[in-house]
Structure formats: structure tokens, C-alpha cells
Scaffold this active site. Structure first.
Site, PDB file in Angstrom:
ATOM      1  N   PRO A 177       0.829  -1.204   0.000  1.00 25.22           N
ATOM      2  CA  PRO A 177       0.000   0.000   0.000  1.00 25.22           C
ATOM      3  C   PRO A 177       0.866   1.258   0.000  1.00 25.22           C
ATOM      4  O   PRO A 177       1.971   1.259   0.510  1.00 25.22           O
ATOM      5  CB  PRO A 177      -0.779  -0.103   1.305  1.00 25.22           C
ATOM      6  CG  PRO A 177       0.172  -0.796   2.239  1.00 25.22           C
ATOM      7  CD  PRO A 177       0.970  -1.746   1.363  1.00 25.22           C
ATOM      8  N   GLY A 178       0.299   2.315  -0.562  1.00 24.74           N
ATOM      9  CA  GLY A 178       0.980   3.602  -0.581  1.00 24.74           C
ATOM     10  C   GLY A 178      -0.034   4.721  -0.515  1.00 24.74           C
ATOM     11  O   GLY A 178      -1.244   4.488  -0.530  1.00 24.74           O
ATOM     12  N   VAL A 179       0.472   5.956  -0.442  1.00 23.75           N
ATOM     13  CA  VAL A 179      -0.396   7.136  -0.372  1.00 23.75           C
ATOM     14  C   VAL A 179      -0.304   7.977  -1.640  1.00 23.75           C
ATOM     15  O   VAL A 179      -1.002   8.976  -1.767  1.00 23.75           O
ATOM     16  CB  VAL A 179      -0.085   8.013   0.872  1.00 23.75           C
ATOM     17  CG1 VAL A 179      -0.419   7.255   2.151  1.00 23.75           C
ATOM     18  CG2 VAL A 179       1.358   8.477   0.871  1.00 23.75           C
ATOM     19  N   GLY A 180       0.539   7.577  -2.570  1.00 26.64           N
ATOM     20  CA  GLY A 180       0.673   8.291  -3.825  1.00 26.64           C
ATOM     21  C   GLY A 180       1.356   7.410  -4.848  1.00 26.64           C
ATOM     22  O   GLY A 180       2.083   6.481  -4.495  1.00 26.64           O
TER      23      GLY A 180
ATOM     24  N   GLN B  48       6.117   5.618 -12.241  1.00 29.12           N
ATOM     25  CA  GLN B  48       6.323   4.459 -11.368  1.00 29.12           C
ATOM     26  C   GLN B  48       5.672   3.195 -11.917  1.00 29.12           C
ATOM     27  O   GLN B  48       5.980   2.098 -11.444  1.00 29.12           O
ATOM     28  CB  GLN B  48       5.797   4.743  -9.969  1.00 29.12           C
ATOM     29  CG  GLN B  48       6.601   5.804  -9.237  1.00 29.12           C
ATOM     30  CD  GLN B  48       6.057   6.016  -7.841  1.00 29.12           C
ATOM     31  OE1 GLN B  48       5.148   6.814  -7.640  1.00 29.12           O
ATOM     32  NE2 GLN B  48       6.612   5.274  -6.891  1.00 29.12           N
TER      33      GLN B  48
ATOM     34  N   GLY C 207       9.510   6.930   2.498  1.00 29.38           N
ATOM     35  CA  GLY C 207       9.795   5.780   1.658  1.00 29.38           C
ATOM     36  C   GLY C 207       9.222   6.006   0.281  1.00 29.38           C
ATOM     37  O   GLY C 207       8.633   7.051   0.007  1.00 29.38           O
ATOM     38  N   CYS C 208       9.369   5.014  -0.570  1.00 30.53           N
ATOM     39  CA  CYS C 208       8.879   5.135  -1.953  1.00 30.53           C
ATOM     40  C   CYS C 208       8.597   3.734  -2.492  1.00 30.53           C
ATOM     41  O   CYS C 208       9.406   2.818  -2.290  1.00 30.53           O
ATOM     42  CB  CYS C 208       9.922   5.833  -2.819  1.00 30.53           C
ATOM     43  SG  CYS C 208       9.452   5.983  -4.558  1.00 30.53           S
ATOM     44  N   LEU C 209       7.486   3.587  -3.177  1.00 33.24           N
ATOM     45  CA  LEU C 209       7.141   2.295  -3.758  1.00 33.24           C
ATOM     46  C   LEU C 209       8.141   1.860  -4.827  1.00 33.24           C
ATOM     47  O   LEU C 209       8.245   0.676  -5.125  1.00 33.24           O
ATOM     48  CB  LEU C 209       5.726   2.351  -4.343  1.00 33.24           C
ATOM     49  CG  LEU C 209       4.611   2.644  -3.329  1.00 33.24           C
ATOM     50  CD1 LEU C 209       3.274   2.788  -4.048  1.00 33.24           C
ATOM     51  CD2 LEU C 209       4.550   1.594  -2.243  1.00 33.24           C
TER      52      LEU C 209
ATOM     53  N   HIS D 295       6.560  14.750  -3.162  1.00 38.06           N
ATOM     54  CA  HIS D 295       7.154  13.464  -3.537  1.00 38.06           C
ATOM     55  C   HIS D 295       6.668  13.029  -4.923  1.00 38.06           C
ATOM     56  O   HIS D 295       7.470  12.654  -5.783  1.00 38.06           O
ATOM     57  CB  HIS D 295       6.786  12.417  -2.473  1.00 38.06           C
ATOM     58  CG  HIS D 295       7.346  11.063  -2.729  1.00 38.06           C
ATOM     59  ND1 HIS D 295       8.362  10.534  -1.971  1.00 38.06           N
ATOM     60  CD2 HIS D 295       7.032  10.107  -3.645  1.00 38.06           C
ATOM     61  CE1 HIS D 295       8.648   9.315  -2.413  1.00 38.06           C
ATOM     62  NE2 HIS D 295       7.850   9.037  -3.429  1.00 38.06           N
ATOM     63  N   GLU D 296       5.340  13.085  -5.146  1.00 40.34           N
ATOM     64  CA  GLU D 296       4.786  12.611  -6.421  1.00 40.34           C
ATOM     65  C   GLU D 296       5.170  13.533  -7.584  1.00 40.34           C
ATOM     66  O   GLU D 296       5.485  13.058  -8.675  1.00 40.34           O
ATOM     67  CB  GLU D 296       3.272  12.443  -6.328  1.00 40.34           C
ATOM     68  CG  GLU D 296       2.823  11.406  -5.302  1.00 40.34           C
ATOM     69  CD  GLU D 296       3.552  10.074  -5.371  1.00 40.34           C
ATOM     70  OE1 GLU D 296       3.914   9.618  -6.473  1.00 40.34           O
ATOM     71  OE2 GLU D 296       3.769   9.471  -4.295  1.00 40.34           O
TER      72      GLU D 296
ATOM     73  N   HIS E 291       8.577  12.858  -8.803  1.00 36.69           N
ATOM     74  CA  HIS E 291       8.623  11.730  -9.749  1.00 36.69           C
ATOM     75  C   HIS E 291       8.384  12.197 -11.185  1.00 36.69           C
ATOM     76  O   HIS E 291       9.009  11.696 -12.113  1.00 36.69           O
ATOM     77  CB  HIS E 291       7.566  10.678  -9.400  1.00 36.69           C
ATOM     78  CG  HIS E 291       8.002   9.683  -8.390  1.00 36.69           C
ATOM     79  ND1 HIS E 291       9.060   8.831  -8.586  1.00 36.69           N
ATOM     80  CD2 HIS E 291       7.512   9.386  -7.161  1.00 36.69           C
ATOM     81  CE1 HIS E 291       9.217   8.054  -7.526  1.00 36.69           C
ATOM     82  NE2 HIS E 291       8.277   8.378  -6.644  1.00 36.69           N
TER      83      HIS E 291
END
Length: 182
Positions: free
Chosen positions: A45-48, A53, A109-111, A152-153, A156
Site C-alpha cells: 500500500p501507498g499514499v501516492g 512508477q 519511503g517510496c514504492l 514526492h509525487e 517523480h
């Protein structure tokens, strides 16, 4: 269906993105990509999650920070991070402007950097102007954790990873040190 999240080293994460043409926003193809990105983000799971990605070099990101996830976290940590629920948001061709550059440093962190985390300073508050999933103008003013997710997003979309902004001395393997996860 869940999309494959590409990992650090894949060139798509560093090449930057192209704008989504406004006439393409309502297309079934783009709407399906948005749905798949949301499902992939929630499954991770993630928030963005940003389109690069999942291997797509478009200026498109989705985010959501659900209340039930936040409720399961340490309340002191939630307060320290100024973390509040964020409804599902689609950002097409976003532009970010820093409103308060005061650095807030937290573990991030980052997916696409699976299994690792580090302390990353981010601006305390930002404004993002974008188009939503229907091509309508969207303006978001955010602070705290919401501002962090946005930064963060959008990083990317510009080919930047948190690795480029982190305090390298705090970089850690979250699988070996699970208490360091954000």
C-alpha cells in the site's frame, strides 16, 4: 488488475514526463490508467503513485491518505507529521509552488525504492495547480504530510527520487529495521 511498480534503476524514473494533452483526459485509455494506478497504489500500500512508477512517462499522479490507515498509526506520530486524511486526488499536468519553505524532516519511503527509507526535508506547505480526472482546473493548498505527498509525487514527474533529497546518513533497510518506516 494491479500494475507492476518499476524500481530504482529503470530509466523511466529519471527521464521526466510529457504533458497530458487536454483532449486526451476523457479518453477511456487515460481513465483506465487512472483506475489502475489507484488500485495499484492501494494494493502496495501507498499514499501516492506517479505514472512513471508504472512505466508511463506522463505528468499524471494519484494520491489518497485514508482515515482508516491514519487511525491505526501512533497518534503522537500523526500529530508530529500533521497527517490528516486526504481524499482521492488525480493530478494531471501539476505545477507546484512552495508557500512555506520551512523544512519539515521526516522518514520517507517510496514504492519504487522498495524496502528502504530515509529522512527527507520537505517544504512545510505548497500550492499545486493541476487538472483533475475530468480536465477541470484544480488548486490545492496543502501543509504537513499532504504537502509531503504532493512534493514526492511531483518530484517523480520531474525525474527526481527522494534519494536525491535525503539525508544519506539516515538511509536504512526498513525490512531489517521495521521501526524506521513512515
Amino acid at each position: 488488475m494491479i500494475l507492476k511498480i518499476v524500481q530504482t534503476g529503470d530509466p523511466v524514473l529519471r527521464q521526466g514526463t510529457t504533458e497530458v494533452e487536454p483532449g486526451r483526459i476523457g479518453s477511456p485509455e487515460l481513465q483506465r490508467l487512472i483506475e489502475l494506478m489507484r488500485a495499484t497504489m492501494l494494493d502496495a500500500p501507498g499514499v501516492g503513485l506517479a505514472a512513471p512508477q508504472v512505466g508511463v512517462p506522463l505528468r499524471l499522479a494519484v494520491l489518497e491518505d485514508r482515515a482508516e490507515v491514519i487511525a491505526a498509526l501512533d497518534p503522537a506520530d500523526v500529530r508530529a507529521k500533521d497527517r490528516r486524511p486526504v481524499p482521492f486526488q488525480v493530478l494531471i499536468n501539476p505545477r507546484l509552488r512552495v508557500l512555506d519553505a520551512t523544512p519539515a524532516t521526516f522518514v520517507e519511503g517510496c514504492l519504487s525504492v522498495a524496502g528502504f527509507a530515509a529522512e527527507v526535508p520537505r517544504a512545510q506547505s505548497v500550492e499545486v495547480k493541476a487538472l483533475d480526472h475530468q480536465g477541470q482546473p484544480l488548486s490545492i493548498v496543502a501543509s504537513g504530510w499532504h504537502a509531503r505527498i504532493l512534493q514526492h509525487e511531483i518530484d517523480h514527474l520531474d525525474g527526481t527520487l527522494y534519494l536525491d533529497r535525503m539525508n544519506s546518513r539516515t538511509f536504512t533497510n526498513v525490512l531489517a529495521h521495521p521501526g524506521r518506516r513512515s
